[in-house]
Design a protein around this motif. Structure first.
Motif, PDB file in Angstrom:
ATOM      1  N   SER A   1       0.817  -1.089  -0.411  1.00  0.00           N
ATOM      2  CA  SER A   1      -0.268  -0.133   0.159  1.00  0.00           C
ATOM      3  C   SER A   1       1.451   1.572   0.146  1.00  0.00           C
ATOM      4  CB  SER A   1      -1.081  -0.051   1.159  1.00  0.00           C
ATOM      5  OG  SER A   1       0.165  -0.361   2.163  1.00  0.00           O
ATOM      6  N   ASP A   2       0.345   2.226  -0.323  1.00  0.00           N
ATOM      7  CA  ASP A   2       1.391   3.661   0.176  1.00  0.00           C
ATOM      8  C   ASP A   2       1.765   3.610   1.749  1.00  0.00           C
ATOM      9  OD1 ASP A   2       0.207   4.369  -2.933  1.00  0.00           O
ATOM     10  OD2 ASP A   2      -1.733   5.571  -1.808  1.00  0.00           O
ATOM     11  N   PHE A   3       1.293   2.887   1.945  1.00  0.00           N
ATOM     12  CA  PHE A   3       1.498   3.738   3.546  1.00  0.00           C
ATOM     13  C   PHE A   3       2.275   2.143   4.329  1.00  0.00           C
ATOM     14  CE2 PHE A   3      -3.029   4.402   3.766  1.00  0.00           C
ATOM     15  CZ  PHE A   3      -2.444   5.807   4.133  1.00  0.00           C
ATOM     16  N   ASP A   4       2.394   1.122   3.277  1.00  0.00           N
ATOM     17  CA  ASP A   4       3.382  -0.402   3.718  1.00  0.00           C
ATOM     18  C   ASP A   4       4.128  -0.754   2.163  1.00  0.00           C
ATOM     19  OD1 ASP A   4       4.495  -2.316   4.165  1.00  0.00           O
ATOM     20  OD2 ASP A   4       2.468  -3.532   5.292  1.00  0.00           O
ATOM     21  N   PRO A   5       5.816  -0.085   2.611  1.00  0.00           N
ATOM     22  CA  PRO A   5       6.285  -0.037   1.883  1.00  0.00           C
ATOM     23  C   PRO A   5       6.624  -1.783   1.182  1.00  0.00           C
ATOM     24  CG  PRO A   5       7.608   0.552   3.404  1.00  0.00           C
ATOM     25  CD  PRO A   5       6.090   0.766   3.861  1.00  0.00           C
ATOM     26  N   ARG A   6       6.188  -2.876   2.501  1.00  0.00           N
ATOM     27  CA  ARG A   6       6.602  -4.406   1.540  1.00  0.00           C
ATOM     28  C   ARG A   6       6.314  -4.760   0.698  1.00  0.00           C
ATOM     29  NH1 ARG A   6       3.990  -7.098   6.714  1.00  0.00           N
ATOM     30  NH2 ARG A   6       3.047  -5.716   6.265  1.00  0.00           N
ATOM     31  N   GLN A   7       6.365  -5.187   0.038  1.00  0.00           N
ATOM     32  CA  GLN A   7       6.446  -6.015  -1.634  1.00  0.00           C
ATOM     33  C   GLN A   7       5.778  -7.113  -1.351  1.00  0.00           C
ATOM     34  OE1 GLN A   7       9.470  -4.946  -4.492  1.00  0.00           O
ATOM     35  NE2 GLN A   7       8.786  -2.941  -4.153  1.00  0.00           N
ATOM     36  N   ASN A   8       5.401  -8.001  -2.566  1.00  0.00           N
ATOM     37  CA  ASN A   8       4.717  -9.007  -2.745  1.00  0.00           C
ATOM     38  C   ASN A   8       5.025  -9.755  -4.194  1.00  0.00           C
ATOM     39  OD1 ASN A   8       3.036 -11.476  -2.890  1.00  0.00           O
ATOM     40  ND2 ASN A   8       1.501 -10.980  -2.520  1.00  0.00           N
ATOM     41  N   LEU A   9       6.017 -10.231  -3.880  1.00  0.00           N
ATOM     42  CA  LEU A   9       6.112 -10.914  -5.338  1.00  0.00           C
ATOM     43  C   LEU A   9       6.468 -12.190  -5.033  1.00  0.00           C
ATOM     44  CD1 LEU A   9       8.386  -9.443  -7.279  1.00  0.00           C
ATOM     45  CD2 LEU A   9      10.374 -10.197  -6.412  1.00  0.00           C
TER      46      LEU A   9
ATOM     47  N   SER B   1       3.246 -16.857 -19.641  1.00  0.00           N
ATOM     48  CA  SER B   1       2.953 -17.103 -18.512  1.00  0.00           C
ATOM     49  C   SER B   1       1.123 -17.119 -18.282  1.00  0.00           C
ATOM     50  CB  SER B   1       3.488 -16.166 -17.476  1.00  0.00           C
ATOM     51  OG  SER B   1       5.035 -16.143 -17.207  1.00  0.00           O
ATOM     52  N   TYR B   2       1.059 -17.099 -17.154  1.00  0.00           N
ATOM     53  CA  TYR B   2      -0.985 -16.571 -17.359  1.00  0.00           C
ATOM     54  C   TYR B   2      -1.383 -17.033 -15.588  1.00  0.00           C
ATOM     55  CZ  TYR B   2       0.622 -19.595 -21.760  1.00  0.00           C
ATOM     56  OH  TYR B   2       0.684 -20.035 -22.730  1.00  0.00           O
ATOM     57  N   PRO B   3      -2.160 -16.068 -15.904  1.00  0.00           N
ATOM     58  CA  PRO B   3      -2.711 -16.263 -14.989  1.00  0.00           C
ATOM     59  C   PRO B   3      -2.781 -17.239 -13.964  1.00  0.00           C
ATOM     60  CG  PRO B   3      -4.227 -16.014 -16.370  1.00  0.00           C
ATOM     61  CD  PRO B   3      -3.170 -16.042 -17.521  1.00  0.00           C
ATOM     62  N   GLU B   4      -2.583 -18.343 -14.010  1.00  0.00           N
ATOM     63  CA  GLU B   4      -3.691 -19.684 -12.897  1.00  0.00           C
ATOM     64  C   GLU B   4      -2.334 -19.767 -12.763  1.00  0.00           C
ATOM     65  OE1 GLU B   4      -5.682 -20.715 -17.349  1.00  0.00           O
ATOM     66  OE2 GLU B   4      -4.210 -19.690 -16.455  1.00  0.00           O
ATOM     67  N   MET B   5      -1.193 -19.164 -12.617  1.00  0.00           N
ATOM     68  CA  MET B   5      -0.091 -19.239 -12.308  1.00  0.00           C
ATOM     69  C   MET B   5      -0.460 -18.122  -9.916  1.00  0.00           C
ATOM     70  SD  MET B   5       2.816 -19.038 -15.197  1.00  0.00           S
ATOM     71  CE  MET B   5       4.295 -19.128 -13.817  1.00  0.00           C
ATOM     72  N   LEU B   6      -1.224 -17.884 -10.626  1.00  0.00           N
ATOM     73  CA  LEU B   6      -0.829 -16.787  -9.682  1.00  0.00           C
ATOM     74  C   LEU B   6      -2.054 -16.407  -8.688  1.00  0.00           C
ATOM     75  CD1 LEU B   6      -0.300 -13.678 -11.798  1.00  0.00           C
ATOM     76  CD2 LEU B   6       1.607 -14.623  -9.950  1.00  0.00           C
ATOM     77  N   SER B   7      -2.129 -15.873  -7.802  1.00  0.00           N
ATOM     78  CA  SER B   7      -3.171 -15.692  -6.427  1.00  0.00           C
ATOM     79  C   SER B   7      -4.883 -14.645  -6.901  1.00  0.00           C
ATOM     80  CB  SER B   7      -2.675 -15.865  -5.416  1.00  0.00           C
ATOM     81  OG  SER B   7      -2.009 -14.332  -5.036  1.00  0.00           O
TER      82      SER B   7
ATOM     83  N   GLU C   1      -5.118 -12.322  -5.407  1.00  0.00           N
ATOM     84  CA  GLU C   1      -4.555 -10.983  -5.073  1.00  0.00           C
ATOM     85  C   GLU C   1      -3.934 -10.204  -6.520  1.00  0.00           C
ATOM     86  OE1 GLU C   1      -2.415 -10.528  -0.905  1.00  0.00           O
ATOM     87  OE2 GLU C   1      -1.947 -12.079  -1.474  1.00  0.00           O
ATOM     88  N   PHE C   2      -3.074 -11.403  -7.406  1.00  0.00           N
ATOM     89  CA  PHE C   2      -3.279 -10.366  -8.195  1.00  0.00           C
ATOM     90  C   PHE C   2      -4.070 -10.514  -9.682  1.00  0.00           C
ATOM     91  CE2 PHE C   2       0.682 -12.032  -6.645  1.00  0.00           C
ATOM     92  CZ  PHE C   2       1.592 -11.103  -6.701  1.00  0.00           C
ATOM     93  N   THR C   3      -4.577 -11.680  -9.732  1.00  0.00           N
ATOM     94  CA  THR C   3      -5.814 -12.024 -10.882  1.00  0.00           C
ATOM     95  C   THR C   3      -7.271 -11.102 -10.721  1.00  0.00           C
ATOM     96  OG1 THR C   3      -6.648 -13.846 -10.295  1.00  0.00           O
ATOM     97  CG2 THR C   3      -4.793 -13.820 -11.696  1.00  0.00           C
ATOM     98  N   LYS C   4      -7.502 -10.648  -9.355  1.00  0.00           N
ATOM     99  CA  LYS C   4      -9.103  -9.650  -9.085  1.00  0.00           C
ATOM    100  C   LYS C   4      -8.676  -8.219  -7.945  1.00  0.00           C
ATOM    101  CE  LYS C   4     -11.118 -14.014  -8.818  1.00  0.00           C
ATOM    102  NZ  LYS C   4     -12.256 -14.827  -7.326  1.00  0.00           N
ATOM    103  N   GLY C   5      -7.078  -7.883  -7.937  1.00  0.00           N
ATOM    104  CA  GLY C   5      -6.794  -6.004  -7.152  1.00  0.00           C
ATOM    105  C   GLY C   5      -6.849  -5.019  -8.542  1.00  0.00           C
ATOM    106  N   ASP C   6      -6.682  -4.295  -8.039  1.00  0.00           N
ATOM    107  CA  ASP C   6      -6.967  -2.714  -8.669  1.00  0.00           C
ATOM    108  C   ASP C   6      -5.776  -2.316  -8.746  1.00  0.00           C
ATOM    109  OD1 ASP C   6      -7.634  -2.281  -6.510  1.00  0.00           O
ATOM    110  OD2 ASP C   6      -9.096  -0.818  -7.081  1.00  0.00           O
TER     111      ASP C   6
END
Length: 329
Positions: A265-273, A294-300, A302-307
């Motif tokens: 987030s803008d408040f939390d600089p940690r990254q999900n990689l 790569s394909y979206p099936e590889m991801l959770s 958080e990646f495929t439905k996040g904005d």
């Protein structure tokens, strides 16, 4: 047409000197005199596939071996050359058995298991089909062999045919969407890339991870040094397929790790990689184009439905002085 009888002689010498040692090495500990998992024993198996009494057992062995069921993942695995030797010998012997025209009962016609269908379609189409194939009825496990490819359990009925047809239609429909979808490209501005970007901070004063690290300019491109990386911002994750493409060269063979990530987030600089894969770079004095699909099936979700905004990161995690020259990303 006349056939020489010798053409159909079983290759017992090939079994004795090639196949049997591999069975002893990888199989007999679980399928031998002391232990017979799934009621299968290989130390006394008839090596004559052409006219012998264990044709059905060899069918089970070949299928389990080719699909990766045997040896199990947690057991020592044959080398590529050993797998090639085993496969070639069995294929040749089964070909002889087919041409010989034995009247002995052979395996029944059956439907493919879900994993067999998935592997076959993905090898053919180069397209992920797991979600579609998983809608098919689950196959049972044979009490005699412990395997899922028993022809007696994989009979073909009208409901099965309808389920398989529906799965294939859904795969074709998704492929049509991909085929007509206009690709969207997001290039990195390598020419104007800031290799020493100023530090930025999250809302609460915590330092953000820079989008570039251990990168230096070199002519028209940049050099990613050992431990370095470049992030490319992307607006979203493709719902069908996305491809990471590099135009690069290196003096020595090396791997470039490709990952996708986002900042919490803008408040939390940690990254999900999440790692997508590796691009293998071959030594060359000329620029070459490399790609990783790569394909979206590889991801959770958080990646495929996040904005949120995402980024693709290419990293040089090689040991030693291995630098990548990059002109396009």
């Amino acid at each position: 047409m006349y056939w020489a009888h010798a053409d159909f002689e079983p290759d017992l010498d090939g079994f004795d000197h090639g196949v049997e040692p591999l069975l002893q090495k990888y199989c007999v500990s679980c399928h031998g005199a002391e232990k017979q998992k799934a009621r299968m024993r290989f130390d006394t198996i008839d090596p004559d596939i052409v006219t012998g009494e264990h044709f059905g057992k060899w069918e089970d062995i070949r299928e389990a071996f080719n699909t990766g069921e045997m040896p199990p993942e947690d057991e020592p695995q044959p080398t590529d050359s050993e797998r090639d030797l085993m496969t070639r010998w069995m294929d040749a012997e089964f070909k002889k058995a087919k041409q010989y025209g034995s009247t002995k009962k052979r395996g029944d016609v059956r439907r493919l298991t879900r994993y067999e269908l998935r592997y076959a379609l993905e090898d053919l189409l180069h397209f992920p089909v797991e979600s579609h194939v998983n809608t098919l009825p689950e196959e049972g496990t044979s009490l005699e062999t412990g395997l899922k490819n028993s022809s007696r359990l994989l009979m073909i009925s009208s409901p099965h045919l309808e389920a398989y047809l529906n799965a294939i239609i859904s795969i074709v429909d998704e492929m049509k969407e991909v085929a007509v979808f206009e690709p969207h490209s997001v290039p990195a501005d390598i020419v104007n890339l800031e290799v020493n970007p100023p530090a930025t901070f999250a809302t609460e004063g915590k330092k953000n991870k820079p989008p570039v690290s251990d990168v230096r300019r070199a002519g028209k491109g940049v050099v990613i040094e050992q431990g370095g990386y470049i992030d490319l911002q992307i607006p979203s994750v493709s719902r069908c397929k996305f491809e990471t493409t590099l135009v690069a060269k290196a003096d020595v063979p090396m791997s470039i790790e490709v990952s996708i990530g986002f900042q919490f987030s803008d408040f939390d600089p940690r990254q999900n990689l999440v790692k997508l894969g590796d691009i293998e770079i071959e030594p060359s004095e000329e620029l070459r184009t490399y790609s990783l699909s790569s394909y979206p099936e590889m991801l959770s979700d958080e990646f495929t439905k996040g904005d949120r905004p995402f980024f693709i990161r290419i990293s040089n995690k090689n040991r030693g002085e291995k630098n990548l020259y990059l002109e396009a990303f």
